[in-house]
Design a protein around this motif. Structure first.
Motif, mmCIF file in Angstrom:
data_model
loop_
_atom_site.group_PDB
_atom_site.id
_atom_site.type_symbol
_atom_site.label_atom_id
_atom_site.label_comp_id
_atom_site.label_asym_id
_atom_site.label_seq_id
_atom_site.Cartn_x
_atom_site.Cartn_y
_atom_site.Cartn_z
ATOM 1 N N SER A 1 0.837 -1.200 0.000
ATOM 2 C CA SER A 1 0.000 0.000 0.000
ATOM 3 C C SER A 1 0.870 1.247 0.000
ATOM 4 O O SER A 1 2.033 1.217 0.404
ATOM 5 N N HIS A 2 0.264 2.333 -0.466
ATOM 6 C CA HIS A 2 0.934 3.621 -0.514
ATOM 7 C C HIS A 2 -0.057 4.695 -0.097
ATOM 8 O O HIS A 2 -1.230 4.663 -0.502
ATOM 9 N N ALA B 1 -3.438 -6.120 -3.243
ATOM 10 C CA ALA B 1 -3.296 -7.393 -2.542
ATOM 11 C C ALA B 1 -3.305 -8.539 -3.544
ATOM 12 O O ALA B 1 -4.000 -8.485 -4.562
ATOM 13 N N GLY B 2 -2.531 -9.582 -3.234
ATOM 14 C CA GLY B 2 -2.549 -10.796 -4.036
ATOM 15 C C GLY B 2 -1.294 -11.060 -4.824
ATOM 16 O O GLY B 2 -0.979 -12.218 -5.114
ATOM 17 N N THR C 1 1.792 -10.507 -3.862
ATOM 18 C CA THR C 1 2.901 -10.931 -2.996
ATOM 19 C C THR C 1 2.499 -12.122 -2.142
ATOM 20 O O THR C 1 3.130 -12.401 -1.121
ATOM 21 N N GLY C 2 1.461 -12.849 -2.550
ATOM 22 C CA GLY C 2 1.018 -14.031 -1.815
ATOM 23 C C GLY C 2 -0.358 -13.829 -1.231
ATOM 24 O O GLY C 2 -1.010 -12.800 -1.418
ATOM 25 N N GLY C 3 -0.823 -14.853 -0.508
ATOM 26 C CA GLY C 3 -2.127 -14.787 0.118
ATOM 27 C C GLY C 3 -3.247 -15.160 -0.829
ATOM 28 O O GLY C 3 -3.047 -15.369 -2.024
ATOM 29 N N ASP C 4 -4.463 -15.255 -0.276
ATOM 30 C CA ASP C 4 -5.608 -15.643 -1.096
ATOM 31 C C ASP C 4 -6.614 -14.505 -1.273
ATOM 32 O O ASP C 4 -7.725 -14.722 -1.741
ATOM 33 N N ALA C 5 -6.240 -13.301 -0.872
ATOM 34 C CA ALA C 5 -7.069 -12.125 -1.133
ATOM 35 C C ALA C 5 -6.417 -11.328 -2.253
ATOM 36 O O ALA C 5 -5.227 -10.995 -2.180
ATOM 37 N N SER C 6 -7.206 -11.038 -3.297
ATOM 38 C CA SER C 6 -6.674 -10.325 -4.476
ATOM 39 C C SER C 6 -7.604 -9.172 -4.818
ATOM 40 O O SER C 6 -8.761 -9.400 -5.188
ATOM 41 N N PHE C 7 -7.098 -7.957 -4.709
ATOM 42 C CA PHE C 7 -7.926 -6.798 -5.025
ATOM 43 C C PHE C 7 -7.043 -5.565 -5.184
ATOM 44 O O PHE C 7 -5.871 -5.540 -4.775
ATOM 45 N N LEU C 8 -7.635 -4.525 -5.764
ATOM 46 C CA LEU C 8 -7.035 -3.198 -5.831
ATOM 47 C C LEU C 8 -8.016 -2.244 -5.156
ATOM 48 O O LEU C 8 -9.190 -2.186 -5.522
#
Length: 465
Positions: free
Chosen positions: A255-256, A282-283, A285-292
């Protein structure tokens, strides 16, 4: 020429005297001293040596401007600025500045001695205080190791117990020498929160790293966060939609944040403006949550006649899922309540299922406020100045979007079913900590499923629309 000294003394209360010339300290009855004052003001002054007992290089950066002083007034101003920078490091209880004429064999007629007397914090300090969030309060216990490695680093453990949230965490903070605004921090934490408007309980266990730095008139923060999230139902009556969201998930996000803040106060400003823009990805760099996720906040304040202030605010945001997986209830936006669209219950606007509010993927909210002194100005110049009369008009909307449609359809959906409210009340500023509002609200544009607070509504927090 002058000399800059710093002495390490025993700890004393946190606040030190402000540097400046007080009226009682000025001797106006001896005009024969005026020529000497004129000499000191106009002659060049150079600080050629300094000494510290520890962290010499760190402190040298903070007082370096004193060496550039050219006259007495310049010495006083730069010494005051240096004192503020030393206190900002968070390693001193007190910093005093003493300016005197030079003495000794090498002293010159126009020489000055500038002495910084510093009183350091103990190696281990504890704290107990209360905090006010968005319509919630908490008790905070903390332990801190200031200046742990001798270069203004700080190691902090903090435990917080609140009405809706309990947390504890360990953080390490390190500033760049000579540039306190550029700093790096690492945080390890566990947070458990209750969200009764969604019949949801969330427990986060995570680690994050942050790097903050200024660019021109803006302040930036770049952050990576990895968090293990556990969602569960808060009540047996939780809706099926909330039960479907229950379980474990991993989120890894970058995040920025960019902030431009020219307000004279973050709690109840009388002038200035604020621009805040956040992005989270998110998503990747890993993990199962993907969003902008994108959101922004704008606020403009203008002082009017009779010590009144006109304030306008605008918030907005959008959450875009990446891939086929829908967004999580923990990542969506929420709207409504005494700190946003007044006249509605806490986070009770937008999509809901069986009385549980599920949040939305897009929202906007705006407000116009007029703050005036209390009628007849009771307690003027004292306690009464902490109170303001408040007139407001708020509006906003929260919804989900069909991302197969175009931007025009999205704007049309956000413009539908606008909730709005107006009213008046009293605002109390609690120093620079928080503010309290007691308003009489009239909600309008109410939609099916919204919960309203028609009449008197109380709000406490830091961030208000």
């Amino acid at each position: 020429m002058g000399t800059v000294h710093a002495r390490s003394l025993d700890p004393l209360p946190m606040q030190g005297p402000e540097l400046g010339v007080q009226a009682d300290d000025m001797d106006l009855g001896e005009p024969e001293h005026e020529p000497q004052q004129e000499v000191l003001e106009n002659k060049d002054v150079r600080c050629f040596s300094l000494s510290f007992q520890n962290s010499e290089d760190i402190l040298t950066y903070e007082i370096a401007d004193v060496f550039q002083a050219k006259n007495l007034i310049d010495v006083m101003k730069k010494s005051h600025d240096a004192r503020q920078r030393l206190l900002r490091l968070g390693i001193f209880r007190q910093v005093e500045v003493v300016i005197d004429t030079s003495e000794g064999e090498d002293a010159l007629p126009n020489g000055l001695d500038v002495t910084f007397e510093v009183k350091e914090l103990r190696r281990l300090t504890g704290s107990y205080n209360t905090m006010v969030g968005n319509n919630e309060g908490s008790m905070v216990l903390g332990l801190k190791l200031p200046n742990i490695f001798g270069r203004a680093e700080k190691l902090t453990f903090q435990f917080s117990y609140g009405t809706k949230e309990t947390s504890y965490g360990l953080s390490f903070f390190k500033p760049q020498a000579g540039h306190f605004e550029r700093n790096f921090s690492v945080n390890i934490y566990k947070v458990t929160g209750q969200f009764p408007w969604s019949s949801l309980r969330e427990t986060d266990r995570g680690i994050s790293t942050e790097f903050s730095f200024p660019i021109w008139k803006t302040n930036h923060t770049v952050k990576w966060e990895g968090v293990w999230r556990e969602l569960s139902c808060l009540a047996r009556t939780a809706s099926f939609a909330v039960r479907e969201e229950s379980g474990h998930s991993l989120k890894s996000s970058l995040s920025h944040a960019m902030v431009i803040d020219t307000r004279n106060s973050a709690i109840l400003p009388k002038k200035g403006a604020l621009l805040k823009v956040n992005q989270e990805l998110a998503g990747y760099t890993g993990g199962d949550a993907s969003f902008l996720k994108e959101d922004f906040e704008i606020q403009v304040n203008r002082r009017l006649f009779w010590d009144s202030v006109l304030s306008a605010s605008l918030w907005g945001g959008m959450l875009l899922p990446i891939g086929d997986k829908p967004t999580s209830i923990a990542d969506r936006f929420y709207l409504g309540g005494p700190t946003s669209v007044r006249g509605f219950s806490m986070y009770s606007i937008g999509p809901q299922s069986e009385g549980d509010y599920l949040g939305g993927e897009a929202y906007w909210a705006g407000g116009i406020h007029l703050y005036t002194p209390l009628p007849f100005r009771p307690g003027r110049g004292g306690f009464g100045d902490l109170f303001r009369t408040h007139f407001f008009l708020n509006a906003g909307n929260l919804c989900n979007l069909n991302y197969g449609e175009g931007p025009r359809a999205h704007l049309s959906r956000l413009a539908e079913c606008i909730r709005w409210s107006y009213g008046a009340g009293i605002v109390l500023r609690l120093g620079n900590i928080a503010r309290l509002e007691l308003n009489y609200c009239i909600p309008m544009g109410v939609q099916s499923g919204d919960r309203i607070c028609d009449g008197v509504q109380f709000g406490a927090g830091i961030r208000f629309l």
